[in-house]
Write a protein that holds these residues in place. Structure first.
Motif, PDB file in Angstrom:
ATOM      1  N   LEU A 172       0.796  -1.217   0.000  1.00 43.84           N
ATOM      2  CA  LEU A 172       0.000   0.000   0.000  1.00 43.84           C
ATOM      3  C   LEU A 172       0.834   1.274   0.000  1.00 43.84           C
ATOM      4  CD1 LEU A 172      -2.666  -1.187   2.591  1.00 43.84           C
ATOM      5  CD2 LEU A 172      -2.922  -1.033   0.110  1.00 43.84           C
ATOM      6  N   VAL A 173       2.055   1.214   0.521  1.00 40.83           N
ATOM      7  CA  VAL A 173       2.876   2.417   0.620  1.00 40.83           C
ATOM      8  C   VAL A 173       3.946   2.418  -0.468  1.00 40.83           C
ATOM      9  CG1 VAL A 173       4.334   3.820   2.115  1.00 40.83           C
ATOM     10  CG2 VAL A 173       2.455   2.504   3.100  1.00 40.83           C
ATOM     11  N   PHE A 174       4.770   1.380  -0.501  1.00 34.84           N
ATOM     12  CA  PHE A 174       5.823   1.239  -1.506  1.00 34.84           C
ATOM     13  C   PHE A 174       5.650  -0.086  -2.218  1.00 34.84           C
ATOM     14  CE2 PHE A 174       8.263   4.074   1.400  1.00 34.84           C
ATOM     15  CZ  PHE A 174       8.521   5.086   0.497  1.00 34.84           C
ATOM     16  N   SER A 175       5.779  -0.055  -3.511  1.00 37.09           N
ATOM     17  CA  SER A 175       5.774  -1.307  -4.261  1.00 37.09           C
ATOM     18  C   SER A 175       7.099  -2.013  -4.024  1.00 37.09           C
ATOM     19  CB  SER A 175       5.593  -1.026  -5.749  1.00 37.09           C
ATOM     20  OG  SER A 175       5.726  -2.219  -6.480  1.00 37.09           O
ATOM     21  N   GLN A 176       7.038  -3.293  -3.740  1.00 36.79           N
ATOM     22  CA  GLN A 176       8.255  -4.066  -3.483  1.00 36.79           C
ATOM     23  C   GLN A 176       9.151  -4.077  -4.724  1.00 36.79           C
ATOM     24  OE1 GLN A 176       8.349  -5.158  -0.263  1.00 36.79           O
ATOM     25  NE2 GLN A 176      10.451  -5.807  -0.497  1.00 36.79           N
ATOM     26  N   SER A 177       8.564  -3.892  -5.894  1.00 40.56           N
ATOM     27  CA  SER A 177       9.355  -3.903  -7.130  1.00 40.56           C
ATOM     28  C   SER A 177      10.333  -2.726  -7.190  1.00 40.56           C
ATOM     29  CB  SER A 177       8.443  -3.888  -8.354  1.00 40.56           C
ATOM     30  OG  SER A 177       7.712  -2.686  -8.411  1.00 40.56           O
ATOM     31  N   LEU A 178      10.069  -1.658  -6.433  1.00 42.28           N
ATOM     32  CA  LEU A 178      10.988  -0.515  -6.410  1.00 42.28           C
ATOM     33  C   LEU A 178      12.330  -0.866  -5.791  1.00 42.28           C
ATOM     34  CD1 LEU A 178       8.621   2.382  -5.277  1.00 42.28           C
ATOM     35  CD2 LEU A 178       9.609   2.039  -7.548  1.00 42.28           C
ATOM     36  N   VAL A 179      12.334  -1.800  -4.848  1.00 43.32           N
ATOM     37  CA  VAL A 179      13.565  -2.117  -4.124  1.00 43.32           C
ATOM     38  C   VAL A 179      14.044  -3.549  -4.348  1.00 43.32           C
ATOM     39  CG1 VAL A 179      13.159  -0.378  -2.336  1.00 43.32           C
ATOM     40  CG2 VAL A 179      12.258  -2.687  -2.045  1.00 43.32           C
ATOM     41  N   LYS A 180      13.329  -4.286  -5.199  1.00 47.33           N
ATOM     42  CA  LYS A 180      13.705  -5.678  -5.449  1.00 47.33           C
ATOM     43  C   LYS A 180      15.105  -5.744  -6.058  1.00 47.33           C
ATOM     44  CE  LYS A 180      11.587  -9.857  -7.122  1.00 47.33           C
ATOM     45  NZ  LYS A 180      10.413 -10.427  -7.759  1.00 47.33           N
ATOM     46  N   HIS A 181      15.909  -6.639  -5.555  1.00 50.50           N
ATOM     47  CA  HIS A 181      17.294  -6.858  -5.999  1.00 50.50           C
ATOM     48  C   HIS A 181      18.187  -5.659  -5.690  1.00 50.50           C
ATOM     49  CE1 HIS A 181      15.871 -10.494  -7.804  1.00 50.50           C
ATOM     50  NE2 HIS A 181      15.063  -9.839  -8.622  1.00 50.50           N
ATOM     51  N   THR A 182      17.866  -4.914  -4.640  1.00 51.91           N
ATOM     52  CA  THR A 182      18.768  -3.856  -4.180  1.00 51.91           C
ATOM     53  C   THR A 182      19.472  -4.391  -2.941  1.00 51.91           C
ATOM     54  OG1 THR A 182      17.029  -2.791  -2.845  1.00 51.91           O
ATOM     55  CG2 THR A 182      17.287  -2.024  -5.113  1.00 51.91           C
ATOM     56  N   ARG A 183      19.615  -3.594  -1.955  1.00 55.68           N
ATOM     57  CA  ARG A 183      20.222  -4.046  -0.702  1.00 55.68           C
ATOM     58  C   ARG A 183      19.158  -4.744   0.138  1.00 55.68           C
ATOM     59  NH1 ARG A 183      25.233  -2.336  -1.369  1.00 55.68           N
ATOM     60  NH2 ARG A 183      25.599  -0.208  -2.037  1.00 55.68           N
ATOM     61  N   GLY A 184      19.548  -5.855   0.767  1.00 55.60           N
ATOM     62  CA  GLY A 184      18.607  -6.649   1.552  1.00 55.60           C
ATOM     63  C   GLY A 184      17.956  -5.868   2.676  1.00 55.60           C
ATOM     64  N   TYR A 185      18.731  -5.000   3.343  1.00 57.73           N
ATOM     65  CA  TYR A 185      18.159  -4.259   4.467  1.00 57.73           C
ATOM     66  C   TYR A 185      17.134  -3.240   3.987  1.00 57.73           C
ATOM     67  CZ  TYR A 185      21.956  -0.981   3.273  1.00 57.73           C
ATOM     68  OH  TYR A 185      22.822  -0.152   2.613  1.00 57.73           O
ATOM     69  N   ILE A 186      17.289  -2.727   2.784  1.00 57.38           N
ATOM     70  CA  ILE A 186      16.294  -1.799   2.246  1.00 57.38           C
ATOM     71  C   ILE A 186      15.010  -2.555   1.913  1.00 57.38           C
ATOM     72  CG2 ILE A 186      15.741  -0.225   0.343  1.00 57.38           C
ATOM     73  CD1 ILE A 186      18.708   0.551   0.280  1.00 57.38           C
TER      74      ILE A 186
END
Length: 93
Positions: free
Chosen positions: A35-49
């Motif tokens: 609802l807030v951020f799409s997981q696709s925005l951070v997928k395959h970035t840093r794990g903690y993000i």
């Protein structure tokens, strides 16, 4: 061994067996909605993000808006640090 010691030992064994079934998972559960951020925005970035974004969505989903705001602040702070680190790396090259 007296009766009290036997009882304490059996109770300890029972508690030890039940603990893994009652603890939450180490990673927590995934949010059902984004609802807030799409997981696709951070997928395959840093794990903690990725974990923080999942927590943002999960806290919002549960109606824990103050906790959600804290997690949003945390991801923004992290992204600011990442951006400045990359700028400094580019300047050094």
């Amino acid at each position: 061994m007296n009766e009290t010691a036997r009882f304490a030992l059996s109770l300890t064994k029972k508690i030890h067996q039940d603990i893994p079934n009652q603890l939450p998972p180490d990673e927590g559960s995934h949010s059902h909605n984004q609802l807030v951020f799409s997981q696709s925005l951070v997928k395959h970035t840093r794990g903690y993000i990725e974990k923080v974004v999942n927590q943002i969505n999960g806290t919002y989903e549960q109606g824990w808006y103050d906790a959600c705001a804290v997690m949003i602040r945390r991801v923004i702070e992290t992204l600011i640090i990442e951006a400045f680190s990359n700028i400094i790396r580019l300047m050094i090259k």
